[in-house]
Design an enzyme around this catalytic site. Structure first.
Site, PDB file in Angstrom:
ATOM      1  N   HIS A   1     -55.461 -15.928 -50.592  1.00  0.00           N
ATOM      2  CA  HIS A   1     -56.772 -16.421 -51.018  1.00  0.00           C
ATOM      3  C   HIS A   1     -57.197 -17.540 -50.085  1.00  0.00           C
ATOM      4  CE1 HIS A   1     -56.412 -14.066 -54.627  1.00  0.00           C
ATOM      5  NE2 HIS A   1     -55.173 -14.532 -54.732  1.00  0.00           N
TER       6      HIS A   1
ATOM      7  N   TYR B   1     -65.525 -21.665 -49.792  1.00  0.00           N
ATOM      8  CA  TYR B   1     -64.905 -20.698 -48.869  1.00  0.00           C
ATOM      9  C   TYR B   1     -65.095 -21.041 -47.391  1.00  0.00           C
ATOM     10  CZ  TYR B   1     -64.624 -17.991 -53.175  1.00  0.00           C
ATOM     11  OH  TYR B   1     -64.343 -17.588 -54.460  1.00  0.00           O
TER      12      TYR B   1
HETATM   13  C1  DQA Z   1     -60.679 -15.541 -53.505  1.00  0.00           C
HETATM   14  C2  DQA Z   1     -60.483 -16.226 -54.850  1.00  0.00           C
HETATM   15  C3  DQA Z   1     -60.980 -15.346 -55.983  1.00  0.00           C
HETATM   16  O1  DQA Z   1     -60.799 -15.993 -57.229  1.00  0.00           O
HETATM   17  C4  DQA Z   1     -62.459 -15.045 -55.806  1.00  0.00           C
HETATM   18  O2  DQA Z   1     -62.894 -14.156 -56.821  1.00  0.00           O
HETATM   19  C5  DQA Z   1     -62.799 -14.533 -54.459  1.00  0.00           C
HETATM   20  C6  DQA Z   1     -62.112 -15.094 -53.294  1.00  0.00           C
HETATM   21  C7  DQA Z   1     -60.313 -16.469 -52.334  1.00  0.00           C
HETATM   22  O3  DQA Z   1     -60.128 -15.952 -51.230  1.00  0.00           O
HETATM   23  O4  DQA Z   1     -60.254 -17.687 -52.494  1.00  0.00           O
HETATM   24  O5  DQA Z   1     -63.713 -13.739 -54.308  1.00  0.00           O
HETATM   25  O6  DQA Z   1     -59.821 -14.412 -53.447  1.00  0.00           O
END
Ligand code: DQA
Length: 143
Positions: free
Chosen positions: A101, A22
């Site tokens: 995402h 992330y």
């Molecule tokens: C997310 C992707 C999801 O699968 C994960 O559970 C998250 C973050 C993303 O921003 O990449 O918590 O939404």
């Protein structure tokens, strides 16, 4: 336009958790950049984050009932993959919602490949970090 950026479960730990996935920018830093981008373009934006599914539903209802914005950018986190309650809330409101995402969910575990929200969203952007949010704003501005 007036935008509402909603981040769901665990997104408050962005920049602090799984940095390899992330990134290192915190949610506050990401939001600051989104706010600066919107300001530069003459758009308004506000932000909401909750780890609680029902609170996210309530926020979607509130935006609809009080007409607080013209478009919603939603990163629902893991709720994306199984929350029929969020899906129904999105389907219930007449404000376009963009699903975003930070990570490329399709390059990750199998369970992340499925979104129960996409079908009722205007569009979906993933894999570009901050850029996912910016692209979603542009998508909502240029339907
Ligand atoms: C997310 C992707 C999801 O699968 C994960 O559970 C998250 C973050 C993303 O921003 O990449 O918590 O939404």
């Amino acid at each position: 336009m007036k935008f509402l950026v909603i981040n769901g479960v665990n997104l408050n730990l962005t920049g602090k958790r799984e940095k390899g996935v992330y990134g290192t920018a915190t949610l506050e830093e990401i939001n600051e950049k989104i706010a600066a981008y919107c300001k530069k373009n003459g758009d308004e934006v506000c932000f909401y984050q909750s780890n609680i599914e029902g609170e996210l539903v309530n926020k979607l209802h509130e935006a609809f009932l009080n007409k607080t914005c013209d478009g919603i950018i939603l990163n629902a986190g893991a709720f994306t993959h199984y929350s029929y309650a969020l899906r129904d809330a999105i389907a219930s409101i007449d404000i376009p919602v963009a699903e975003v995402h930070i990570s490329n969910v399709h390059a990750r575990e199998e369970f992340r490949h499925k979104s129960v929200l996409s079908q009722v969203c205007r569009g979906v952007v993933c894999g570009f970090g901050l850029g996912s949010y910016i692209a979603a704003i542009e998508g909502l501005k240029n339907p």
